[in-house]
Design an enzyme around this catalytic site. Structure first.
Site: not given
Length: 295
Positions: A47-48, A196, A274
């Site tokens: 996500g994010g 993004r 991550h």
């Protein structure tokens, strides 16, 4: 029709299909099942702000397509997929949408590779549809880890919450969040932040993120996201992958999952955050492909 590894660009692999009466999902596909043994592989992104299947796994697609028919799926609310109101807990909503997509494509059973949020979706898919889930590769999965030593919320989750908080989104806040995802800070380039942010600051994307977030906090749905309580039910072979320096879902979160899942194993990458699929690109690809084809 699937494409070969030689054409694994964003445009050439881009597809859209129905995943329900009122839901379309966007995905990338490469590798023909006719060329390979075993089940196809579905990769589910984290996500994010601004996240998508391509941003998480675009580089990996060509490698996996040499061995498997491979699909990178934009989960509901992300990338180029529809951004509906999330009407149940997100992992459940997304897992059911994936079933609809696979039905539309005539695919019965798949291996699942899930990063963070996508790992949670993969687990819920395997719990709700066990006959359709092969092996699971779960990369610091959401909902499955329980932090034994690290505080909650973690540094990465705090940065995630801060992105849309007043006075609103900014590139600086997005950069602060992205830097918690990696050990190697050079991976967070101005180009990545710009790319993004264009998606993340879109009003439709912000609404979709808010709808998803509500499903993790609403009294009616949040308990369904506590996947660790059902982990003992998983009968698939499971590879847990963690970065030792993960600041979003820290390594101690792996301990309970490793104990509860009957057929689990854990691999830890040092000097890694991550995004193991990017920070440990070659090692991750080799590890995962060997796990998927091992006896």
């Amino acid at each position: 029709m699937a494409v070969t590894k030689n054409a694994a660009t964003f445009e050439s692999t881009s597809r859209t299909a129905q995943a329900g009466p009122d839901l379309k999902l966007h995905f990338h596909e490469a590798g023909s099942q006719n060329d390979h043994d075993g089940e196809p592989v579905v990769m589910l992104h984290g996500g994010g702000p601004g996240a998508s299947a391509w941003s998480n796994f675009g580089r990996n697609l060509e490698v996996f397509a040499e061995h498997h028919r491979t699909l990178l799926v934009d989960q509901p609310g992300f990338g180029h997929s529809d951004k509906p109101e999330i009407t149940s807990q997100f992992f459940t909503f997304s897992a059911d949408a994936l079933v609809g997509l696979l039905d539309s494509l005539g695919i019965e059973r798949v291996h699942l590779v899930g990063n963070s949020l996508g790992g949670g979706t993969a687990v819920r898919f395997a719990l709700r549809h066990p006959d359709r889930a092969g092996r699971l590769v779960l990369m610091a999965p959401g909902g499955l880890g329980v932090n034994v030593f690290a505080p909650d919320p973690t540094e990465g989750i705090k940065r995630l919450y801060a992105f849309a908080a007043p006075p609103g989104p900014s590139k600086e806040k997005l950069g602060d969040f992205l830097k918690t995802l990696v050990y190697d800070q050079s991976l967070v380039t101005d180009e990545l932040i710009e790319e993004r942010y264009r998606v993340a600051a879109d009003p439709e994307s912000l609404r979709a993120m808010a709808s998803m977030g509500k499903s993790f906090t609403s009294p009616e749905t949040f308990e369904e996201g506590m996947l660790w309580r059902e982990a003992y039910k998983l009968r698939q072979r499971v590879l847990l992958v963690w970065g030792r320096e993960d600041r979003v879902n820290p390594l101690d979160g792996a301990l309970l999952a490793l104990k509860l899942i009957p057929r689990a194993q854990l691999h830890v990458f040092g000097r890694c955050g991550h995004w193991a699929q990017l920070e440990k690109f070659a090692e991750f690809n080799r590890l995962t492909l060997e796990f998927l084809r091992s006896a």
